[in-house]
Design a protein around this motif. Structure first.
Motif: not given
Length: 596
Positions: A494, A573, A576
């Motif tokens: 990722e 997360s 992001r």
């Protein structure tokens, strides 16, 4: 609140993760494990017994200014004399000027101890090592002869004079002037603010490194030069000579680090000498700045460690309520609060952020050492690139982490944490400045994107991601670590994709550079710590498989790694998603509409 240096964890990081003995052999400094451990044990004694007891009173008493002279808090002068007499000041200094040449991989642990024991005390010596480095790299032979040995010994200290009332982050606005003299010196005139240790009663001389403009300098940052401007001009025999035309006009009344003098310094035609080339002051200063930013990261780490120690001790002693599964200590009127899951959450957050950040600091310290001391020129160049990439993470993430951990320490104490006598709120106040000085954390994030990521198209960061992927692949072969390794592997995939997306967005729209920077730094730091925790878990599992006599220590490492990957790494997360939101929503609101 007492402080005890976390020697076992420090040894784990520098010896078991980064093999300090092999590192020292490569650098050729003659240090071995026995000597390193002995030095750190003595450092722990000094910081725990001499410096830490000064911290509370330094906050209450503060530094004071009278008739241009600063008086430091009670006990600081005696502690500083020990600091110099016992060789701590000269720890990292160049050997040819009386230094001991310790690598940062080792010295950073002692510096962390100082930060934890008393950040106010460390502020006075904190910039001297960087000033030594700048003078060593850019000063003339005459200036080195007259000033370096005394600065290395700590008998003379150094400062960094950048900021002016109108020129903080934007040094292009700097107004301090330097007029050349017939004898090759310069007369420096102007005012600087926020100068740490600009005036004090600890050292017999203070050597200021001052940014100023020459009369014919071009506008902007390309017209800034760096000057050495001492409080007392050195005599030929190395003693302090004539008093220079500079003075402390005021000391700031601050939120924290009250025992440290933060000075307004006035230069009134003070005699100074050019360091490096004219109009190349920022390049010279950045020699010092990278060291200063690394040291500020250690400040965040030290504060975090002390806060965690206080919170853990309190959680083991404070009796409140019963465990959710029934009385854990039925012989007592209530159970210690460490039995409660939410208190465990706070303590484990403190522990894993602090220990993970110690690993990150060591990773950066190793590269700083190799940048200057690797015998191969190409290896020095490679280490310089990696250190430059890591500095924004160390300065920004470790100081953000320090503030979070200090806040959690207050929370664990509950109402007592809010009361001054317990010491926890002081840590929170002291740590707050670390996110601001030596370049705010927002500036660190911009530096990461503009100079590091866009500067090489993401090549160095991609190389780092590849190295972490190799760690994940290695640990995946161990059944006990396969789950952790897979978690990290997915994050690394990722991270690669996100890096490419960030580069593309910033190339399309310059506003994205500022919009994504902080969240990208945070995202990257959380994943980077995940890689370090997986590496630590691998070392711990290997030790357990070998039947180590310290099984509890290594099991704690495994449990901590598992907690970090399950409960802390998911924060990435959020960062992001936030940065993918783009710059549009930040810039859409008209300035006039922020308030009605």
């Amino acid at each position: 609140m007492s402080y005890q240096a976390p020697l076992r964890d420090m040894r784990f990081v520098i010896h078991e993760l980064f093999d300090a003995t092999a590192h020292c052999e490569l650098l050729g400094n003659g240090l071995d494990r026995e000597l390193i451990d002995g030095v750190l044990e003595e450092g722990a004694r000094y910081t725990g017994e001499v410096v830490a007891p000064l911290n509370r009173n330094s906050d209450e008493q503060g530094a004071t200014l009278h008739d241009g002279e600063v008086t430091t808090p009670d006990g600081f002068r005696e502690a500083y004399k020990q600091y110099c007499d016992n060789g701590w000041a000269s720890m990292t200094g160049p050997v040819e000027f009386g230094g001991q040449g310790f690598p940062q991989l080792v010295a950073a642990n002692f510096h962390e101890m100082l930060m934890a024991a008393s950040l106010s005390f460390r502020v006075y010596s904190g910039l001297t090592e960087g000033a030594v480095l700048a003078l060593y790299k850019h000063g003339s032979a005459e200036l080195q002869r007259d000033y370096l040995a005394k600065m290395v010994s700590g008998v003379w200290t150094g400062t960094m004079c950048l900021t002016e009332p109108q020129a903080g982050t934007d040094l292009a606005l700097l107004r301090t002037r330097a007029e050349p003299q017939a004898d090759g010196s310069y007369q420096v005139s102007g005012s600087k603010i926020f100068i740490s240790g600009g005036e004090q009663d600890l050292s017999e001389n203070i050597v200021h490194l001052v940014l100023a403009r020459l009369p014919d300098a071009p506008a902007g940052v390309k017209g800034i030069s760096l000057f050495l401007v001492p409080k007392f001009i050195a005599n030929p025999d190395g003693t302090p000579g004539a008093r220079n035309a500079l003075s402390c006009g005021a000391i700031e009344h601050k939120m924290g680090i009250k025992g440290a003098s933060t000075c307004v310094m006035n230069f009134d035609g003070a005699t100074g000498w050019l360091l490096g080339n004219a109009n190349q002051g920022l390049a010279c200063m950045f020699t010092m700045m990278n060291d200063a930013r690394f040291q500020v990261g250690l400040q965040g780490l030290g504060i975090a460690e002390r806060s965690f120690q206080g919170a853990l001790a309190y959680a083991r002693e404070r009796l409140q309520s019963r465990a959710l599964t029934g009385p854990a200590q039925p012989q007592k009127p209530a159970d210690p609060i460490i039995v409660h899951p939410d208190v465990r959450r706070m303590l484990l957050t403190q522990k894993t952020l602090t220990e993970g950040s110690r690993m990150l600091a060591a990773l950066c310290a190793r590269e700083l050492d190799l940048e200057h001391g690797h015998p191969d020129a190409e290896a020095r160049k490679a280490a310089s690139k990696r250190a430059a990439l890591l500095i924004p993470f160390v300065k920004s993430f470790l100081t953000d982490m320090g503030q979070e951990v200090a806040s959690l320490g207050v929370q664990v104490y509950g109402g007592h944490g809010f009361i001054r006598e317990w010491g926890m709120e002081q840590l929170m106040r002291d740590s707050r400045i670390t996110q601001i000085y030596e370049g705010t954390n927002g500036i660190q994030a911009l530096d990461l994107i503009r100079r590091k990521l866009l500067g090489d198209g993401g090549a160095e960061l991609t190389a780092l991601i590849g190295e972490l992927a190799a760690v994940a692949e290695t640990q995946a072969a161990q059944p006990a670590l396969a789950g952790m390794a897979e978690t990290l592997r997915q994050r690394l995939l990722e991270w690669r994709v996100l890096t490419a997306e960030v580069i593309a967005a910033c190339q399309r729209d310059p506003q994205e550079i500022g919009a994504v920077s902080v969240d990208f730094l945070q995202y990257s730091a959380y994943v980077l710590l995940g890689g370090l925790w997986l590496q630590a878990a691998g070392v711990a599992q290997k030790a357990l498989d070998a039947g180590s006599g310290e099984a509890d220590f290594y099991r704690a490492k495994l449990a901590s790694a598992d907690f970090y990957l399950r409960r802390i790494l998911p924060r990435a997360s959020m960062h992001r998603e936030a940065l993918l939101g783009g710059a549009g929503c930040l810039m859409a609101l008209d300035e006039a509409h922020f308030a009605f």
